[in-house]
Design a protein around this motif. Structure first.
Motif, PDB file in Angstrom:
ATOM      1  N   ASP A   1       0.826  -1.209   0.000  1.00  0.00           N
ATOM      2  CA  ASP A   1       0.000   0.000   0.000  1.00  0.00           C
ATOM      3  C   ASP A   1       0.860   1.258   0.000  1.00  0.00           C
ATOM      4  O   ASP A   1       0.595   2.198  -0.738  1.00  0.00           O
ATOM      5  CB  ASP A   1      -0.945   0.001   1.204  1.00  0.00           C
ATOM      6  N   HIS A   2       1.914   1.276   0.803  1.00  0.00           N
ATOM      7  CA  HIS A   2       2.773   2.459   0.888  1.00  0.00           C
ATOM      8  C   HIS A   2       3.549   2.706  -0.404  1.00  0.00           C
ATOM      9  O   HIS A   2       3.671   3.842  -0.850  1.00  0.00           O
ATOM     10  CB  HIS A   2       3.757   2.328   2.037  1.00  0.00           C
ATOM     11  N   ILE A   3       4.079   1.632  -0.982  1.00  0.00           N
ATOM     12  CA  ILE A   3       4.934   1.807  -2.154  1.00  0.00           C
ATOM     13  C   ILE A   3       4.131   1.893  -3.446  1.00  0.00           C
ATOM     14  O   ILE A   3       4.257   2.856  -4.196  1.00  0.00           O
ATOM     15  CB  ILE A   3       5.995   0.689  -2.228  1.00  0.00           C
ATOM     16  N   VAL A   4       3.313   0.910  -3.705  1.00  0.00           N
ATOM     17  CA  VAL A   4       2.596   0.876  -4.986  1.00  0.00           C
ATOM     18  C   VAL A   4       1.492   1.922  -5.017  1.00  0.00           C
ATOM     19  O   VAL A   4       1.404   2.709  -5.959  1.00  0.00           O
ATOM     20  CB  VAL A   4       2.037  -0.535  -5.280  1.00  0.00           C
ATOM     21  N   ASN A   5       0.684   1.945  -4.002  1.00  0.00           N
ATOM     22  CA  ASN A   5      -0.422   2.905  -3.995  1.00  0.00           C
ATOM     23  C   ASN A   5       0.042   4.308  -3.613  1.00  0.00           C
ATOM     24  O   ASN A   5      -0.276   5.280  -4.289  1.00  0.00           O
ATOM     25  CB  ASN A   5      -1.543   2.437  -3.071  1.00  0.00           C
ATOM     26  N   GLY A   6       0.806   4.432  -2.543  1.00  0.00           N
ATOM     27  CA  GLY A   6       1.254   5.756  -2.089  1.00  0.00           C
ATOM     28  C   GLY A   6       2.231   6.410  -3.039  1.00  0.00           C
ATOM     29  O   GLY A   6       2.003   7.515  -3.537  1.00  0.00           O
ATOM     30  N   LEU A   7       3.336   5.723  -3.318  1.00  0.00           N
ATOM     31  CA  LEU A   7       4.356   6.272  -4.216  1.00  0.00           C
ATOM     32  C   LEU A   7       3.827   6.374  -5.641  1.00  0.00           C
ATOM     33  O   LEU A   7       4.116   7.331  -6.346  1.00  0.00           O
ATOM     34  CB  LEU A   7       5.599   5.384  -4.173  1.00  0.00           C
ATOM     35  N   GLY A   8       3.021   5.416  -6.039  1.00  0.00           N
ATOM     36  CA  GLY A   8       2.433   5.451  -7.373  1.00  0.00           C
ATOM     37  C   GLY A   8       1.485   6.620  -7.572  1.00  0.00           C
ATOM     38  O   GLY A   8       1.377   7.168  -8.658  1.00  0.00           O
ATOM     39  N   ARG A   9       0.811   7.028  -6.512  1.00  0.00           N
ATOM     40  CA  ARG A   9      -0.133   8.148  -6.622  1.00  0.00           C
ATOM     41  C   ARG A   9       0.557   9.507  -6.644  1.00  0.00           C
ATOM     42  O   ARG A   9      -0.025  10.489  -7.087  1.00  0.00           O
ATOM     43  CB  ARG A   9      -1.122   8.115  -5.453  1.00  0.00           C
ATOM     44  N   LEU A  10       1.781   9.574  -6.141  1.00  0.00           N
ATOM     45  CA  LEU A  10       2.502  10.854  -6.141  1.00  0.00           C
ATOM     46  C   LEU A  10       2.724  11.391  -7.552  1.00  0.00           C
ATOM     47  O   LEU A  10       2.926  12.583  -7.729  1.00  0.00           O
ATOM     48  CB  LEU A  10       3.850  10.719  -5.423  1.00  0.00           C
ATOM     49  N   VAL A  11       2.693  10.502  -8.537  1.00  0.00           N
ATOM     50  CA  VAL A  11       2.928  10.918  -9.917  1.00  0.00           C
ATOM     51  C   VAL A  11       1.938  12.006 -10.344  1.00  0.00           C
ATOM     52  O   VAL A  11       2.266  12.859 -11.161  1.00  0.00           O
ATOM     53  CB  VAL A  11       2.909   9.714 -10.885  1.00  0.00           C
ATOM     54  N   THR A  12       0.764  12.013  -9.778  1.00  0.00           N
ATOM     55  CA  THR A  12      -0.227  13.026 -10.145  1.00  0.00           C
ATOM     56  C   THR A  12      -0.110  14.284  -9.301  1.00  0.00           C
ATOM     57  O   THR A  12      -0.718  15.304  -9.622  1.00  0.00           O
ATOM     58  CB  THR A  12      -1.660  12.466  -9.988  1.00  0.00           C
ATOM     59  N   LEU A  13       0.677  14.236  -8.229  1.00  0.00           N
ATOM     60  CA  LEU A  13       0.776  15.363  -7.310  1.00  0.00           C
ATOM     61  C   LEU A  13       2.040  16.187  -7.470  1.00  0.00           C
ATOM     62  O   LEU A  13       2.078  17.335  -7.034  1.00  0.00           O
ATOM     63  CB  LEU A  13       0.690  14.858  -5.861  1.00  0.00           C
ATOM     64  N   LEU A  14       3.074  15.615  -8.038  1.00  0.00           N
ATOM     65  CA  LEU A  14       4.370  16.294  -8.162  1.00  0.00           C
ATOM     66  C   LEU A  14       4.708  16.534  -9.633  1.00  0.00           C
ATOM     67  O   LEU A  14       4.307  15.749 -10.496  1.00  0.00           O
ATOM     68  CB  LEU A  14       5.474  15.424  -7.551  1.00  0.00           C
TER      69      LEU A  14
END
Length: 128
Positions: A7-20
Motif C-alpha cells: 500500500d505504501h509503495i505501490v499505492n502511495g508512491l504510485g499516486r505521487l505521480v499526479t501530485l508532483l
C-alpha cells in the motif's frame, strides 16, 4: 509495517505521480533506487513502480538520469534490472529503451547495457 509495504509503495508512491512535477517525482524515484537490489516484497514493489514510470515517461527519466553522477546512473540501472529470473517483458523493455534513447543519451544507455548484463536474472546466482 510489513503488511503495509504494498500500500505504501505501490499505492502511495504510485499516486505521487499526479501530485508532483515529473522532474521532482522522477528524481525521487531515481534516488530511492540507487544502491538497491532485488528482494521479494518491498524492493520488488519499488521496481514495479519505477518500471511503470520508465515505460510511461522514458524521456523524463533519462533526462533526470543525465544530471546525476555516472556511478549512480549505473547503480540505478543495476537495481532497475536486478531480478531473480530474466523475463520477456524485462528484455523487451531493455531493447525498447536502447532503441528509443540510444542516440540522445549514449552514456546512459551504455551504463544501462552493462548493468543489464550483470543484474538481469542474477539476483541469486549460484556460486561456481
Amino acid at each position: 509495517m510489513y503488511k503495509s509495504a504494498h500500500d505504501h509503495i505501490v499505492n502511495g508512491l504510485g499516486r505521487l505521480v499526479t501530485l508532483l512535477p515529473d522532474s521532482i517525482y522522477c528524481d525521487k524515484l531515481i534516488r530511492l533506487c540507487i544502491g538497491g537490489r532485488w528482494e521479494a516484497d518491498a524492493p520488488n514493489y519499488l521496481q514495479m513502480v519505477v518500471r511503470q514510470v520508465m515505460h510511461k515517461k522514458p524521456e523524463v527519466m533519462f533526462q533526470r538520469l543525465s544530471m546525476i553522477w555516472q556511478g549512480d546512473v549505473f547503480s540505478f540501472w543495476y537495481f532497475f534490472f536486478h531480478s531473480l529470473h530474466s523475463t520477456i517483458e524485462e528484455t523487451n523493455l531493455y531493447a525498447e529503451l536502447c532503441e528509443k534513447m540510444g542516440k540522445k543519451y549514449p552514456m546512459i544507455v551504455k551504463d544501462m547495457e552493462i548493468a543489464f548484463s550483470v543484474s538481469s536474472g542474477k539476483a541469486f546466482s549460484p556460486l561456481p
